[in-house]
Design a protein around this motif. Sequence first.
Motif, mmCIF file in Angstrom:
data_model
loop_
_atom_site.group_PDB
_atom_site.id
_atom_site.type_symbol
_atom_site.label_atom_id
_atom_site.label_comp_id
_atom_site.label_asym_id
_atom_site.label_seq_id
_atom_site.Cartn_x
_atom_site.Cartn_y
_atom_site.Cartn_z
ATOM 1 N N GLU A 99 0.817 -1.218 0.000
ATOM 2 C CA GLU A 99 0.000 0.000 0.000
ATOM 3 C C GLU A 99 0.854 1.274 0.000
ATOM 4 O O GLU A 99 0.313 2.381 -0.042
ATOM 5 C CB GLU A 99 -0.911 0.009 1.233
ATOM 6 C CG GLU A 99 -1.886 -1.145 1.292
ATOM 7 C CD GLU A 99 -2.856 -1.140 0.139
ATOM 8 O OE1 GLU A 99 -3.258 -0.038 -0.291
ATOM 9 O OE2 GLU A 99 -3.218 -2.219 -0.353
ATOM 10 N N ALA A 100 2.177 1.128 0.086
ATOM 11 C CA ALA A 100 3.063 2.295 0.090
ATOM 12 C C ALA A 100 3.182 2.862 -1.321
ATOM 13 O O ALA A 100 2.602 2.343 -2.280
ATOM 14 C CB ALA A 100 4.430 1.907 0.635
ATOM 15 N N ASP A 101 3.955 3.937 -1.454
ATOM 16 C CA ASP A 101 4.137 4.505 -2.786
ATOM 17 C C ASP A 101 4.887 3.504 -3.664
ATOM 18 O O ASP A 101 5.686 2.701 -3.163
ATOM 19 C CB ASP A 101 4.910 5.822 -2.695
ATOM 20 C CG ASP A 101 6.319 5.619 -2.185
ATOM 21 O OD1 ASP A 101 7.236 5.464 -3.015
ATOM 22 O OD2 ASP A 101 6.508 5.610 -0.954
ATOM 23 N N ARG A 144 -0.223 6.177 10.284
ATOM 24 C CA ARG A 144 0.939 6.311 9.405
ATOM 25 C C ARG A 144 1.954 5.212 9.721
ATOM 26 O O ARG A 144 1.946 4.622 10.805
ATOM 27 C CB ARG A 144 1.594 7.680 9.577
ATOM 28 C CG ARG A 144 2.073 7.961 10.990
ATOM 29 C CD ARG A 144 2.538 9.389 11.134
ATOM 30 N NE ARG A 144 2.986 9.688 12.489
ATOM 31 C CZ ARG A 144 3.386 10.878 12.896
ATOM 32 N NH1 ARG A 144 3.421 11.893 12.047
ATOM 33 N NH2 ARG A 144 3.765 11.070 14.143
ATOM 34 N N LEU A 174 5.720 6.825 5.206
ATOM 35 C CA LEU A 174 5.104 6.153 4.069
ATOM 36 C C LEU A 174 3.603 6.443 4.068
ATOM 37 O O LEU A 174 3.110 7.215 4.875
ATOM 38 C CB LEU A 174 5.366 4.646 4.154
ATOM 39 C CG LEU A 174 6.842 4.237 4.247
ATOM 40 C CD1 LEU A 174 6.961 2.723 4.312
ATOM 41 C CD2 LEU A 174 7.639 4.777 3.073
ATOM 42 N N ARG A 175 2.870 5.790 3.202
ATOM 43 C CA ARG A 175 1.433 6.048 3.105
ATOM 44 C C ARG A 175 0.695 5.502 4.319
ATOM 45 O O ARG A 175 1.227 4.726 5.110
ATOM 46 C CB ARG A 175 0.886 5.402 1.844
ATOM 47 C CG ARG A 175 1.272 6.159 0.576
ATOM 48 C CD ARG A 175 0.758 5.469 -0.653
ATOM 49 N NE ARG A 175 -0.695 5.344 -0.643
ATOM 50 C CZ ARG A 175 -1.394 4.811 -1.651
ATOM 51 N NH1 ARG A 175 -0.745 4.381 -2.736
ATOM 52 N NH2 ARG A 175 -2.693 4.727 -1.597
#
Length: 319
Positions: A99-101, A144, A174-175
């Motif tokens: 789910e991160a960039d 977060r 991160l996201r």
Amino acid sequence: MRFLLDAEQRAFAASLDALLTAADTPVVIRDWSRGDHASGRALWSRVADAGVFALAVPEAYEGLGPRPVELAVAFVELGRHAVPGPLVETVTAAALLTEADPGTAERLLPALASGERMVTVAPEGAYALDGDAAAVRISWEPGRIRLSPGHGPVRPSLDPARRLTPLLPGGDLLRLPTDEALTWARLAIAAQALGVGLALLDRTVGYVKQRTQFGVPVGSFQAVKHRLADAKIALEFARPLVFGAALTMEPADAAAAKAAACEAAYTTARTALQLHGAIGYTAEYGLSLWLAKARALRTAWGAPEECRALVVSAGDRRR
């Protein structure tokens, strides 16, 4: 409900069992407990080569998954052999990093799937498992996640092979995380606990067949049979919850599986200790490696009461 593994899944479990049996995991566990990670890292690479970590990583990032059912199959075997290291945390990290960039995911997930990088994750306020061995440390704060820049000193644990470390604050943000990562963590813990319980039961059954009292094996005593039957029933009731959760990947199902499997493993550990007697307490005797793990897994990634509360609340919403 009865869940049956297909031929490919049974072969996968058998291959992992053979790999881990040949690795002599009790020696690896004791090395790991002392902070000697060499044998543990070698075993980690073999587990990764078998495709275990890739099951939690999407194909877009050089993984095989996500394939939660096969991952549950693998974690039962990892628990059965009490393999040390941040196993559950690696699966959780895979869900978080997915789910991160895209740049972070492309940089970290292929190395996680291949076993090149060991990863650990810790919720805010909790110690990270094996932060001293991991190359990537993720701090899970409310709303977060961060890549922690380092770790503090190793702290003692109920299970000496679970080396706990605080994570240093700061690091790249991160996201926002999702609840899906916690579901993966609890599924992996549940499967691991089921494997620990099965190993404890097998060892105890073997022991009571050999130990004699009044000229007969203690396993022939009715009271002993009843204790072992209770442990067997608890584990068999937990098994369909584990694989059912792997099929649905619903948070409440994973919580139910974790509560049932961890309680079953803990019950089996208490039975194993009672039937082994004083020898079960000794650190030199191999049983202690599984006893400590059963107790530690019981509260990892959600205490029993927390998981039960989630199940109850989900049931209330469905009414």
